[in-house]
Design a protein around this motif. Structure first.
Motif, PDB file in Angstrom:
ATOM      1  N   PRO A 104       0.805  -1.221   0.000  1.00  0.00           N
ATOM      2  CA  PRO A 104       0.000   0.000   0.000  1.00  0.00           C
ATOM      3  C   PRO A 104       0.841   1.276   0.000  1.00  0.00           C
ATOM      4  O   PRO A 104       0.495   2.255  -0.675  1.00  0.00           O
ATOM      5  N   LEU A 105       1.945   1.262   0.767  1.00  0.00           N
ATOM      6  CA  LEU A 105       2.795   2.458   0.806  1.00  0.00           C
ATOM      7  C   LEU A 105       3.460   2.695  -0.550  1.00  0.00           C
ATOM      8  O   LEU A 105       3.558   3.839  -1.008  1.00  0.00           O
ATOM      9  N   LEU A 106       3.926   1.618  -1.190  1.00  0.00           N
ATOM     10  CA  LEU A 106       4.561   1.763  -2.501  1.00  0.00           C
ATOM     11  C   LEU A 106       3.559   2.258  -3.528  1.00  0.00           C
ATOM     12  O   LEU A 106       3.856   3.168  -4.331  1.00  0.00           O
ATOM     13  N   ALA A 107       2.358   1.689  -3.516  1.00  0.00           N
ATOM     14  CA  ALA A 107       1.332   2.126  -4.467  1.00  0.00           C
ATOM     15  C   ALA A 107       0.960   3.587  -4.237  1.00  0.00           C
ATOM     16  O   ALA A 107       0.832   4.373  -5.186  1.00  0.00           O
ATOM     17  N   THR A 108       0.774   3.964  -2.968  1.00  0.00           N
ATOM     18  CA  THR A 108       0.409   5.344  -2.649  1.00  0.00           C
ATOM     19  C   THR A 108       1.529   6.305  -3.035  1.00  0.00           C
ATOM     20  O   THR A 108       1.283   7.377  -3.605  1.00  0.00           O
ATOM     21  N   ALA A 109       2.777   5.921  -2.732  1.00  0.00           N
ATOM     22  CA  ALA A 109       3.919   6.791  -3.067  1.00  0.00           C
ATOM     23  C   ALA A 109       4.038   6.990  -4.573  1.00  0.00           C
ATOM     24  O   ALA A 109       4.262   8.112  -5.053  1.00  0.00           O
ATOM     25  N   LEU A 110       3.895   5.908  -5.335  1.00  0.00           N
ATOM     26  CA  LEU A 110       3.973   6.022  -6.791  1.00  0.00           C
ATOM     27  C   LEU A 110       2.844   6.888  -7.340  1.00  0.00           C
ATOM     28  O   LEU A 110       3.045   7.673  -8.281  1.00  0.00           O
ATOM     29  N   CYS A 111       1.653   6.749  -6.759  1.00  0.00           N
ATOM     30  CA  CYS A 111       0.525   7.566  -7.209  1.00  0.00           C
ATOM     31  C   CYS A 111       0.754   9.035  -6.896  1.00  0.00           C
ATOM     32  O   CYS A 111       0.423   9.917  -7.699  1.00  0.00           O
ATOM     33  N   GLN A 112       1.316   9.303  -5.706  1.00  0.00           N
ATOM     34  CA  GLN A 112       1.529  10.690  -5.286  1.00  0.00           C
ATOM     35  C   GLN A 112       2.712  11.331  -6.014  1.00  0.00           C
ATOM     36  O   GLN A 112       2.638  12.483  -6.431  1.00  0.00           O
ATOM     37  N   GLY A 124      -2.749   4.838   2.332  1.00  0.00           N
ATOM     38  CA  GLY A 124      -1.787   3.752   2.442  1.00  0.00           C
ATOM     39  C   GLY A 124      -1.289   3.516   3.851  1.00  0.00           C
ATOM     40  O   GLY A 124      -0.891   2.402   4.199  1.00  0.00           O
ATOM     41  N   LEU A 125      -1.323   4.570   4.696  1.00  0.00           N
ATOM     42  CA  LEU A 125      -0.759   4.447   6.041  1.00  0.00           C
ATOM     43  C   LEU A 125      -1.560   3.512   6.938  1.00  0.00           C
ATOM     44  O   LEU A 125      -0.994   2.674   7.652  1.00  0.00           O
ATOM     45  N   LEU A 126      -2.896   3.639   6.934  1.00  0.00           N
ATOM     46  CA  LEU A 126      -3.698   2.839   7.862  1.00  0.00           C
ATOM     47  C   LEU A 126      -3.580   1.334   7.596  1.00  0.00           C
ATOM     48  O   LEU A 126      -3.360   0.563   8.537  1.00  0.00           O
ATOM     49  N   PRO A 127      -3.713   0.854   6.337  1.00  0.00           N
ATOM     50  CA  PRO A 127      -3.470  -0.575   6.105  1.00  0.00           C
ATOM     51  C   PRO A 127      -2.050  -0.994   6.467  1.00  0.00           C
ATOM     52  O   PRO A 127      -1.823  -2.112   6.950  1.00  0.00           O
ATOM     53  N   ALA A 128      -1.086  -0.097   6.242  1.00  0.00           N
ATOM     54  CA  ALA A 128       0.297  -0.434   6.579  1.00  0.00           C
ATOM     55  C   ALA A 128       0.474  -0.575   8.087  1.00  0.00           C
ATOM     56  O   ALA A 128       1.193  -1.458   8.561  1.00  0.00           O
ATOM     57  N   LEU A 129      -0.193   0.288   8.868  1.00  0.00           N
ATOM     58  CA  LEU A 129      -0.093   0.188  10.326  1.00  0.00           C
ATOM     59  C   LEU A 129      -0.741  -1.091  10.840  1.00  0.00           C
ATOM     60  O   LEU A 129      -0.246  -1.713  11.796  1.00  0.00           O
ATOM     61  N   LEU A 130      -1.836  -1.494  10.225  1.00  0.00           N
ATOM     62  CA  LEU A 130      -2.446  -2.782  10.582  1.00  0.00           C
ATOM     63  C   LEU A 130      -1.445  -3.914  10.330  1.00  0.00           C
ATOM     64  O   LEU A 130      -1.304  -4.829  11.152  1.00  0.00           O
ATOM     65  N   ALA A 131      -0.737  -3.844   9.215  1.00  0.00           N
ATOM     66  CA  ALA A 131       0.245  -4.871   8.886  1.00  0.00           C
ATOM     67  C   ALA A 131       1.451  -4.820   9.823  1.00  0.00           C
ATOM     68  O   ALA A 131       2.024  -5.859  10.162  1.00  0.00           O
ATOM     69  N   VAL A 132       1.842  -3.621  10.261  1.00  0.00           N
ATOM     70  CA  VAL A 132       2.939  -3.504  11.226  1.00  0.00           C
ATOM     71  C   VAL A 132       2.553  -4.199  12.531  1.00  0.00           C
ATOM     72  O   VAL A 132       3.348  -4.940  13.129  1.00  0.00           O
ATOM     73  N   GLY A 133       1.325  -3.963  12.987  1.00  0.00           N
ATOM     74  CA  GLY A 133       0.852  -4.648  14.186  1.00  0.00           C
ATOM     75  C   GLY A 133       0.865  -6.150  14.002  1.00  0.00           C
ATOM     76  O   GLY A 133       1.229  -6.907  14.901  1.00  0.00           O
ATOM     77  N   SER A 134       0.479  -6.599  12.816  1.00  0.00           N
ATOM     78  CA  SER A 134       0.474  -8.026  12.522  1.00  0.00           C
ATOM     79  C   SER A 134       1.883  -8.606  12.551  1.00  0.00           C
ATOM     80  O   SER A 134       2.107  -9.720  13.051  1.00  0.00           O
ATOM     81  N   LEU A 135       2.832  -7.850  12.028  1.00  0.00           N
ATOM     82  CA  LEU A 135       4.225  -8.272  12.055  1.00  0.00           C
ATOM     83  C   LEU A 135       4.706  -8.468  13.487  1.00  0.00           C
ATOM     84  O   LEU A 135       5.308  -9.490  13.834  1.00  0.00           O
ATOM     85  N   LEU A 136       4.401  -7.516  14.348  1.00  0.00           N
ATOM     86  CA  LEU A 136       4.800  -7.613  15.754  1.00  0.00           C
ATOM     87  C   LEU A 136       4.098  -8.776  16.446  1.00  0.00           C
ATOM     88  O   LEU A 136       4.711  -9.531  17.208  1.00  0.00           O
ATOM     89  N   GLY A 137       2.797  -8.915  16.175  1.00  0.00           N
ATOM     90  CA  GLY A 137       2.042  -9.991  16.793  1.00  0.00           C
ATOM     91  C   GLY A 137       2.555 -11.359  16.389  1.00  0.00           C
ATOM     92  O   GLY A 137       2.608 -12.288  17.208  1.00  0.00           O
ATOM     93  N   GLY A 138       2.937 -11.508  15.137  1.00  0.00           N
ATOM     94  CA  GLY A 138       3.469 -12.779  14.677  1.00  0.00           C
ATOM     95  C   GLY A 138       4.789 -13.128  15.347  1.00  0.00           C
ATOM     96  O   GLY A 138       5.033 -14.281  15.704  1.00  0.00           O
ATOM     97  N   LEU A 139       5.647 -12.124  15.543  1.00  0.00           N
ATOM     98  CA  LEU A 139       6.922 -12.371  16.217  1.00  0.00           C
ATOM     99  C   LEU A 139       6.701 -12.825  17.655  1.00  0.00           C
ATOM    100  O   LEU A 139       7.389 -13.729  18.152  1.00  0.00           O
TER     101      LEU A 139
END
Length: 406
Positions: free
Chosen positions: A164-172, A256-271
């Protein structure tokens, strides 16, 4: 579990040290970037052309639904042949469709855009399902399977942080066309990296299930699929909530930030989950993870302020990677012999179906503001937990697929 026993469990480093694991995982991650980039890129492409959010949501839904129909079919073909040839063919088709979308004005040609989005989705390479079906062969030690599946789920979250961040950055910074072209390039690069590895050319086990329903004759798997469809609706509607908040507050990067933050939480939770000493049965672990996920989504009902919403977006993610890791372990155990790739593909597909439907419904609710959209992911998460609670006994692998072996 006593601490001494916990230290004996093979960890992620041991899994990564196995032959081919790092290369296969890295290629799969790169090749899957389009699945996280395309929905945002399609939404923003329509907005850039002056089209409504509803049309963008419909195109994203076409992409997700087509991927959901295509993955089980591709998974069945992999189970009957090998991963490499099916991946090569599907990648070529998907990359061509994304390239065509990049040069087409989606808002000006909605029907053609819908067709191309559907083609790109249907031809999504079966990288994720293929890797998850290969884990028992890449990592033969049964005690290491939990670490392998957790590593898979945790690392896959980098796709939903980066995509999402890459897509948003490329669009912006460039244009939505650049984001769609990047979907074609990253998909092709990742697929090529996987195809060149020996495991992609391994033949599946000789024993195959011949029934036309494949893994769907497992009642436990059907229950799991119902819950995962609701999880997909939660994820799809959450992406639209992010776009609606970005529009309402004129803060483009929120999309792009909100889905990315959800994924960051998921990354931490998985660890954390990979290091936890849980000795509970997998079905009970799944119920607890889904309940925690739903509870952490509830606060989104009371606020749509960007700073607070951004902070809250990380919390449910803490349960997302564990939930997915447990679900895919169960899917592998519940699936009849010879249907491992197709079973994983069905799980991926049903999440995609839910995601597409959640995106489309949330796109319609977006006309009434972010507060209306916020109710949908909360409700979907709660229903997913409720479904699993109805017949948890069906999720016991020994009662549904006693013949299944690792």
């Amino acid at each position: 579990m006593p601490p001494a026993t916990a230290t004996l469990r093979p960890g992620m480093r041991a899994v990564l040290a196995r032959p081919h694991v790092t290369a296969m995982l890295a290629g799969t991650l790169v090749g899957r970037l389009p699945t996280a980039m395309a929905p945002i890129a399609l939404l923003l492409a329509v907005r850039a052309d002056g089209g409504p959010v509803l049309l963008g949501g419909a195109l994203a839904a076409c992409y997700g639904l087509a991927a959901a129909f295509g993955q089980p079919l591709l998974g069945r073909l992999v189970d009957r042949t090998r991963l490499a040839p099916i991946t090569a063919l599907s990648t070529a088709v998907a990359s061509a469709a994304f390239t065509a979308l990049a040069v087409l004005g989606a808002a000006d040609h909605p029907l053609a855009a819908a067709g191309l989005a559907a083609l790109a989705g249907a031809a999504t390479p079966p990288l994720e399902a293929g890797l998850r079906a290969l884990w028992p062969r890449l990592v033969p030690d049964p005690d290491a399977h939990r670490a392998a599946y957790t590593l898979d789920s945790v690392s896959q979250e980098t796709v939903f942080v980066t995509g999402p961040l890459l897509a948003t950055a490329l669009c912006q910074l460039a244009s939505p066309a650049a984001a769609l072209a990047a979907c074609a390039l990253t998909g092709a690069a990742g697929s090529l990296a996987v195809i060149l590895r020996p495991p992609a050319r391994w033949r599946p086990p000789a024993t195959r299930a011949g029934h036309w329903t494949g893994p769907l004759r497992s009642h436990g798997l059907l229950l799991l699929l119902a819950a995962m469809a609701l999880l997909g609706a939660n994820l799809g509607s959450f992406s639209v909530l992010a776009v609606a908040l970005a529009d309402r507050h004129a803060i483009g990067w929120l999309a792009g930030l909100l889905p990315a933050l959800l994924a960051v939480g998921s990354l931490l939770g998985g660890l954390v989950y990979a290091r936890s000493p849980w000795n509970l049965p997998l079905p009970r672990q799944l119920v607890y993870a889904s309940a925690g996920y739903a509870i952490c989504f509830a606060p989104l009902l009371i606020t749509t302020a960007p700073p607070l919403t951004a902070s809250l977006s990380t919390l449910p993610g803490l349960y997302l990677a564990p939930l997915l890791a447990i679900a895919f372990q169960l899917a592998d155990r519940l699936a009849p012999v010879g249907t491992a790739t197709e079973a994983a593909a069905w799980l991926i597909a049903i999440i995609g179906v839910g995601q597409a439907l959640g995106t489309a419904l949330a796109g319609r609710l977006a006309e009434h503001g972010p507060a209306a959209v916020a109710a949908l992911p909360v409700l979907a998460a709660a229903l997913a937990a409720a479904v699993l609670l109805t017949r948890t006994d069906l999720l016991e692998p020994a009662t549904t697929a006693p013949e299944k072996t690792a």
